[in-house]
Design a protein around this motif. Structure first.
Motif, PDB file in Angstrom:
ATOM      1  N   THR A  62       0.834  -1.204   0.000  1.00  0.00           N
ATOM      2  CA  THR A  62       0.000   0.000   0.000  1.00  0.00           C
ATOM      3  C   THR A  62       0.869   1.255   0.000  1.00  0.00           C
ATOM      4  OG1 THR A  62      -0.119  -0.008   2.421  1.00  0.00           O
ATOM      5  CG2 THR A  62      -1.887  -1.128   1.210  1.00  0.00           C
ATOM      6  N   ILE A  63       2.181   1.077   0.160  1.00  0.00           N
ATOM      7  CA  ILE A  63       3.107   2.208   0.127  1.00  0.00           C
ATOM      8  C   ILE A  63       4.419   1.706  -0.470  1.00  0.00           C
ATOM      9  CG2 ILE A  63       4.225   1.926   2.376  1.00  0.00           C
ATOM     10  CD1 ILE A  63       3.690   5.031   2.725  1.00  0.00           C
ATOM     11  N   ASP A  64       5.207   2.616  -1.055  1.00  0.00           N
ATOM     12  CA  ASP A  64       6.343   2.244  -1.888  1.00  0.00           C
ATOM     13  C   ASP A  64       7.666   2.400  -1.137  1.00  0.00           C
ATOM     14  OD1 ASP A  64       8.422   2.144  -3.656  1.00  0.00           O
ATOM     15  OD2 ASP A  64       7.654   3.630  -5.041  1.00  0.00           O
ATOM     16  N   PRO A  65       8.296   1.293  -0.713  1.00  0.00           N
ATOM     17  CA  PRO A  65       9.649   1.420  -0.181  1.00  0.00           C
ATOM     18  C   PRO A  65      10.683   1.263  -1.299  1.00  0.00           C
ATOM     19  CG  PRO A  65       8.398  -0.360   0.895  1.00  0.00           C
ATOM     20  CD  PRO A  65       7.732  -0.015  -0.397  1.00  0.00           C
ATOM     21  N   LEU A  66      11.589   2.243  -1.426  1.00  0.00           N
ATOM     22  CA  LEU A  66      12.733   2.145  -2.315  1.00  0.00           C
ATOM     23  C   LEU A  66      13.918   1.673  -1.482  1.00  0.00           C
ATOM     24  CD1 LEU A  66      14.341   2.743  -4.959  1.00  0.00           C
ATOM     25  CD2 LEU A  66      14.700   5.054  -4.056  1.00  0.00           C
ATOM     26  N   PHE A  67      14.431   0.491  -1.798  1.00  0.00           N
ATOM     27  CA  PHE A  67      15.541  -0.086  -1.048  1.00  0.00           C
ATOM     28  C   PHE A  67      16.855   0.131  -1.789  1.00  0.00           C
ATOM     29  CE2 PHE A  67      11.946  -2.506   0.543  1.00  0.00           C
ATOM     30  CZ  PHE A  67      12.219  -2.628   1.898  1.00  0.00           C
ATOM     31  N   VAL A  68      17.921   0.338  -1.021  1.00  0.00           N
ATOM     32  CA  VAL A  68      19.276   0.400  -1.562  1.00  0.00           C
ATOM     33  C   VAL A  68      20.071  -0.721  -0.908  1.00  0.00           C
ATOM     34  CG1 VAL A  68      21.331   1.804  -1.943  1.00  0.00           C
ATOM     35  CG2 VAL A  68      19.086   2.905  -1.733  1.00  0.00           C
ATOM     36  N   MET A  69      20.689  -1.595  -1.740  1.00  0.00           N
ATOM     37  CA  MET A  69      21.434  -2.729  -1.203  1.00  0.00           C
ATOM     38  C   MET A  69      22.880  -2.666  -1.692  1.00  0.00           C
ATOM     39  SD  MET A  69      20.503  -6.809  -1.418  1.00  0.00           S
ATOM     40  CE  MET A  69      19.029  -6.603  -0.411  1.00  0.00           C
ATOM     41  N   ASP A  70      23.807  -2.926  -0.795  1.00  0.00           N
ATOM     42  CA  ASP A  70      25.237  -2.925  -1.100  1.00  0.00           C
ATOM     43  C   ASP A  70      25.665  -4.324  -1.531  1.00  0.00           C
ATOM     44  OD1 ASP A  70      27.925  -2.327  -1.289  1.00  0.00           O
ATOM     45  OD2 ASP A  70      28.294  -2.595   0.856  1.00  0.00           O
ATOM     46  N   LEU A  71      26.330  -4.413  -2.702  1.00  0.00           N
ATOM     47  CA  LEU A  71      26.785  -5.702  -3.222  1.00  0.00           C
ATOM     48  C   LEU A  71      28.306  -5.788  -3.292  1.00  0.00           C
ATOM     49  CD1 LEU A  71      24.301  -5.974  -6.256  1.00  0.00           C
ATOM     50  CD2 LEU A  71      23.953  -6.751  -3.908  1.00  0.00           C
ATOM     51  N   SER A  72      29.007  -4.842  -2.670  1.00  0.00           N
ATOM     52  CA  SER A  72      30.471  -4.829  -2.757  1.00  0.00           C
ATOM     53  C   SER A  72      31.079  -6.075  -2.133  1.00  0.00           C
ATOM     54  CB  SER A  72      31.031  -3.564  -2.096  1.00  0.00           C
ATOM     55  OG  SER A  72      30.607  -3.470  -0.742  1.00  0.00           O
ATOM     56  N   ASN A  73      30.475  -6.576  -1.062  1.00  0.00           N
ATOM     57  CA  ASN A  73      30.867  -7.866  -0.500  1.00  0.00           C
ATOM     58  C   ASN A  73      29.898  -8.902  -1.051  1.00  0.00           C
ATOM     59  OD1 ASN A  73      31.451 -10.150   0.964  1.00  0.00           O
ATOM     60  ND2 ASN A  73      31.486  -9.140   2.963  1.00  0.00           N
ATOM     61  N   GLU A  74      30.338  -9.617  -2.084  1.00  0.00           N
ATOM     62  CA  GLU A  74      29.419 -10.505  -2.793  1.00  0.00           C
ATOM     63  C   GLU A  74      28.914 -11.656  -1.930  1.00  0.00           C
ATOM     64  OE1 GLU A  74      30.502 -10.203  -7.464  1.00  0.00           O
ATOM     65  OE2 GLU A  74      31.765 -11.548  -6.282  1.00  0.00           O
ATOM     66  N   THR A  75      29.638 -11.980  -0.887  1.00  0.00           N
ATOM     67  CA  THR A  75      29.203 -13.079  -0.024  1.00  0.00           C
ATOM     68  C   THR A  75      28.134 -12.644   0.969  1.00  0.00           C
ATOM     69  OG1 THR A  75      30.969 -12.662   1.593  1.00  0.00           O
ATOM     70  CG2 THR A  75      31.461 -14.192  -0.210  1.00  0.00           C
ATOM     71  N   LYS A  76      28.018 -11.317   1.190  1.00  0.00           N
ATOM     72  CA  LYS A  76      27.060 -10.827   2.171  1.00  0.00           C
ATOM     73  C   LYS A  76      26.382  -9.545   1.686  1.00  0.00           C
ATOM     74  CE  LYS A  76      29.435 -12.778   6.215  1.00  0.00           C
ATOM     75  NZ  LYS A  76      30.081 -12.477   7.523  1.00  0.00           N
ATOM     76  N   PRO A  77      25.516  -9.648   0.682  1.00  0.00           N
ATOM     77  CA  PRO A  77      24.762  -8.456   0.265  1.00  0.00           C
ATOM     78  C   PRO A  77      23.899  -7.964   1.426  1.00  0.00           C
ATOM     79  CG  PRO A  77      24.505 -10.277  -1.304  1.00  0.00           C
ATOM     80  CD  PRO A  77      25.142 -10.850  -0.077  1.00  0.00           C
ATOM     81  N   LYS A  78      23.821  -6.644   1.596  1.00  0.00           N
ATOM     82  CA  LYS A  78      23.048  -6.129   2.726  1.00  0.00           C
ATOM     83  C   LYS A  78      22.350  -4.824   2.368  1.00  0.00           C
ATOM     84  CE  LYS A  78      26.953  -3.658   4.848  1.00  0.00           C
ATOM     85  NZ  LYS A  78      27.723  -3.457   6.099  1.00  0.00           N
ATOM     86  N   VAL A  79      21.182  -4.607   2.974  1.00  0.00           N
ATOM     87  CA  VAL A  79      20.413  -3.380   2.763  1.00  0.00           C
ATOM     88  C   VAL A  79      21.092  -2.234   3.500  1.00  0.00           C
ATOM     89  CG1 VAL A  79      18.227  -2.217   3.238  1.00  0.00           C
ATOM     90  CG2 VAL A  79      18.223  -4.564   2.390  1.00  0.00           C
ATOM     91  N   LEU A  80      21.246  -1.104   2.787  1.00  0.00           N
ATOM     92  CA  LEU A  80      21.854   0.074   3.390  1.00  0.00           C
ATOM     93  C   LEU A  80      20.799   1.059   3.877  1.00  0.00           C
ATOM     94  CD1 LEU A  80      24.711   0.725   0.802  1.00  0.00           C
ATOM     95  CD2 LEU A  80      24.909  -0.374   3.037  1.00  0.00           C
ATOM     96  N   GLY A  81      19.731   1.237   3.090  1.00  0.00           N
ATOM     97  CA  GLY A  81      18.707   2.187   3.477  1.00  0.00           C
ATOM     98  C   GLY A  81      17.444   1.984   2.668  1.00  0.00           C
ATOM     99  N   LYS A  82      16.382   2.693   3.073  1.00  0.00           N
ATOM    100  CA  LYS A  82      15.126   2.620   2.326  1.00  0.00           C
ATOM    101  C   LYS A  82      14.348   3.908   2.530  1.00  0.00           C
ATOM    102  CE  LYS A  82      12.276   0.286   5.834  1.00  0.00           C
ATOM    103  NZ  LYS A  82      11.401  -0.884   6.106  1.00  0.00           N
ATOM    104  N   LEU A  83      13.455   4.170   1.570  1.00  0.00           N
ATOM    105  CA  LEU A  83      12.611   5.355   1.603  1.00  0.00           C
ATOM    106  C   LEU A  83      11.187   4.935   1.314  1.00  0.00           C
ATOM    107  CD1 LEU A  83      12.100   8.469   1.484  1.00  0.00           C
ATOM    108  CD2 LEU A  83      12.614   8.313  -0.968  1.00  0.00           C
ATOM    109  N   LYS A  84      10.249   5.335   2.165  1.00  0.00           N
ATOM    110  CA  LYS A  84       8.841   5.010   1.970  1.00  0.00           C
ATOM    111  C   LYS A  84       8.092   6.226   1.440  1.00  0.00           C
ATOM    112  CE  LYS A  84       8.112   1.129   5.115  1.00  0.00           C
ATOM    113  NZ  LYS A  84       7.214   0.549   6.121  1.00  0.00           N
ATOM    114  N   ILE A  85       7.426   6.032   0.284  1.00  0.00           N
ATOM    115  CA  ILE A  85       6.642   7.095  -0.339  1.00  0.00           C
ATOM    116  C   ILE A  85       5.390   6.474  -0.936  1.00  0.00           C
ATOM    117  CG2 ILE A  85       8.524   8.686  -0.872  1.00  0.00           C
ATOM    118  CD1 ILE A  85       8.720   7.401  -3.612  1.00  0.00           C
ATOM    119  N   PRO A  86       4.347   7.256  -1.189  1.00  0.00           N
ATOM    120  CA  PRO A  86       3.141   6.698  -1.823  1.00  0.00           C
ATOM    121  C   PRO A  86       3.445   6.245  -3.253  1.00  0.00           C
ATOM    122  CG  PRO A  86       2.689   8.815  -0.784  1.00  0.00           C
ATOM    123  CD  PRO A  86       4.168   8.658  -0.796  1.00  0.00           C
TER     124      PRO A  86
END
Length: 675
Positions: free
Chosen positions: A431-455
């Motif tokens: 019902t709402i739009d999260p934009l996620f940013v994920m770091d892939l520099s460490n290919e063995t452990k991809p991880k979410v860095l941040g997110k933004l929620k907007i309509p």
């Protein structure tokens, strides 16, 4: 003898039989196999029951797995990929030709991997599909564009895509007619025709071929054309069709060109054809693989074909029945689908020299389209989602998994993704739009860095520069539903219009929306929502433009001061017209989106709203904007949008009838005669 002992002995005997058969069946460990005869191919088509391991496993486990289901889900990705920052220029849609003109090109996914589209240009000419024809228009004089040739299709050919390579024009069509020989079960054939256009006024057909499967996608890398078609195997006169047509001659594919994978059972066939466009009169190459596909991604070095499969398995685990997992081979059979849900099977083909099968793998989850995948340093990154959420998996050049992220946004669907360098951006929505940013520099452990929620939600993400990204999708309004006591019982959302947004991702831990524009209302749609090729974008020219469908009166804007009001606030309904407008914006980080104007081509007298698109594409050549539809080409100044020229294409007659089908000998003679 007691009844329980008898049952035990029967189970033991069945187990021993299965174990023996398993050993025999697994004796040949070759992963990629070649069909040995037409009889073997016919057995595959009819469903070969000789796989007793599978049959006995099902019989034995029937009491414990009455609800086992396994079926394919296939859908064509409309061609809709990802790029690294080092290749971001490929999405700028700009190019310099040998005549020094600055002109836009197709919005492609991977640099140096050209994709077919319905409109192309080389700066001097525009090549476009108009109904059943391909029109070649001379636009050297923007005030007086003129058609110089019309490439007409056969009666039952429908042009879908064109590719332009130097002085070669490739037209890819779908062919389907109930009177044709290999029309089967409403499935279409793929027709490829290559024209020498050294003389734009007199295109000459130099190569044609037809594959007896529906068109799926195509690419052109340097001088090599790849065309992929996929569908069901076809049976005729108790034989499986293994032929194709080349230059009006029926040819039979060598049986050793038909391959299948050891553990992939399907009657689907995928054909990959390759043509050297520097020597297109030579025989084509076609390879056949018995596999189903629902998505495709192509890099400079490899083709990745994907099959999305849903499994619903409520079986009793075999390991509990036999004690040691996999002891008798049954667990191997069921383990592949030991958990209900979507799975994506990935097949990799090297294309450095010839098309050569490389490896396969399987991962839980499903993809959206080709933009769900990206290759960096020969490693494949793929964005997936299912009911457990969204995640990213990374594989090495042999498709061995290197790493996989945790799931995020459980219960939400992924709507778009974009890989840029060592990061991936993706949008999920409920019902709402999260934009996620994920770091892939460490290919063995991809991880979410941040997110933004907007309509709302974005169905396409496009890089603006290293620190900004554009999202195009729909604006929504969240609705809170309460009961009579005022208690919240659910939340829903409704679409209120199209939306473009510009995000600042310089702080990856906290992305920010810095500008947005809402276009139209709930009836508004656009080709860009499903096909990124409809986008015209240039950072250098501060330009972004898209086709938009809505009621034609809503596009009749005469004052620039009224653009935002007229376009963003529809209040009149029941209007008896529908049209497609081409919305042209200035875009930059400081000012965001600023509408310059709307260009329309035609209105249709319809008493209902429909979203069929007639306005195909927009492109620029130097300082002029060309909008191309099936009925006309309009030329406007890029800065002011002042009208420059116009050309009507509807009901156009063929300029050169010699473009019609010609015999291969005549064609070759024309070329050798110094054309």
């Amino acid at each position: 003898m007691k009844k329980g002992v008898k049952v035990f002995i029967v189970i033991l005997l069945i187990t021993i039989i299965i174990a023996v058969i398993t050993i025999v069946c697994n004796k040949d460990d070759t992963e990629l196999k070649t069909v040995k005869s037409k009889q073997e191919l016919l057995k595959i088509y009819e469903g070969d029951n000789s796989d007793l391991q599978r049959l006995l496993a099902r019989i034995f486990c029937m009491p414990f797995s009455m609800f086992y289901h396994n079926y394919d889900v296939i859908g064509k990705a409309d061609n809709a990929g990802s790029i690294g920052i080092d290749s971001a220029s490929s999405t700028e849609s700009s190019s310099s030709s040998s005549n020094t003109k600055d002109y836009s090109t197709t919005n492609i996914q991977v640099e140096n991997v050209d994709e077919a589209d319905i409109v192309k240009t080389d700066g001097d000419y525009i090549y476009s599909i108009s109904e059943d024809n391909v029109i070649i228009t001379d636009v050297k004089d923007p005030k007086q564009p003129k058609v110089v040739a019309t490439v007409k299709s056969e009666d039952d050919d429908i042009p879908e895509d064109i590719i332009l390579y130097k002085d070669k024009l490739v037209v890819i069509s779908t062919k389907g007619n109930q009177t044709q020989r290999y029309y089967y079960n409403n499935r279409m054939n793929t027709v490829v025709k290559i024209y020498n256009i050294t003389s734009r006024e007199k295109p000459v057909l130099t190569k044609s071929y037809e594959m007896y499967e529906p068109y799926y996608t195509s690419r052109c890398i340097d001088n090599v054309l790849y065309v992929i078609s996929s569908g069901n195997l076809r049976k005729e006169d108790e034989k499986i069709v293994v032929g194709y047509n080349e230059d009006n001659m029926e040819k039979e594919m060598s049986i050793d060109k038909i391959k299948y994978l050891k553990d992939v059972k399907t009657t689907k066939q995928t054909l990959i054809s390759t043509v050297d466009l520097n020597n297109e009169t030579a025989d084509i190459k076609i390879d056949s693989y018995l596999m189903n596909i629902s998505n495709a991604y192509v890099s400079e070095n490899a083709i990745y074909l994907l099959n999305q499969r849903y499994s619903n398995d409520t079986k009793m685990p075999i390991s509990l029945l036999f004690g040691l997992k996999g002891v008798f081979g049954l667990e191997d059979y069921y383990e592949m689908y030991a958990e209900s849900g979507y799975y994506t099977e990935i097949y990799k083909f090297d294309i450095k020299e010839n098309v050569e099968y490389k490896a396969k793998t399987k991962v839980k989850g499903k993809t959206i389209n080709q933009y769900s995948l990206d290759e960096k340093d020969n490693h494949l990154r793929i964005a997936l989602y299912d009911n457990d959420g969204s995640r990213v998996a990374i594989f090495d050049e042999d498709l061995k998994q290197i790493g996989i992220s945790d799931n995020v946004a459980k219960g939400e669907k992924m709507y778009s993704s974009r890989f840029i360098g060592d990061k991936v951006y993706f949008v999920t929505y409920k019902t709402i739009d999260p934009l996620f940013v994920m770091d892939l520099s460490n290919e063995t452990k991809p991880k979410v860095l941040g997110k933004l929620k907007i309509p709302g939600y974005s169905t396409y993400l496009h890089p603006y520069d290293e620190n900004h990204i554009i999202g195009i999708g729909m604006e929504t309004k969240e609705i809170i539903n309460r009961n009579s006591n005022g208690k919240v019982i659910s939340t829903t959302a409704k679409v209120v219009g199209m939306k473009m947004a510009l995000f600042d991702v310089s702080n990856v831990n906290s992305p920010v929306q810095i500008s947005s524009v809402v276009i139209g209302d709930s009836r508004t749609t656009s080709a860009i929502l499903t096909n990124p090729k409809a986008l015209l974008f240039s950072k250098e020219k501060s330009l972004i433009a898209i086709p938009v469908n809505n009621y034609s009166q809503d596009f009749e804007v005469t004052s620039s001061n009224n653009y935002e009001t007229m376009i963003n606030n529809y209040t009149k309904y029941g209007k008896p017209y529908n049209a497609e407008g081409y919305f042209v914006y200035n875009i930059n980080v400081q000012d965001g989106f600023k509408l310059k104007g709307v260009i329309t081509h035609e209105k249709t007298n319809a008493t209902y709203y429909y979203s069929n698109s007639k306005l195909l594409r927009g492109l620029y050549i130097d300082n002029n904007l060309y909008t191309v539809s099936e009925t006309m080409i309009k030329v406007n100044e890029l800065d002011s949008l002042k009208a420059v020229g116009e050309l009507k294409l509807k009901n156009i007659e063929n300029v050169d009838s010699s473009v019609r089908e010609q015999s291969n000998n005549v064609i070759i003679n024309a070329i050798e005669g110094g054309m």
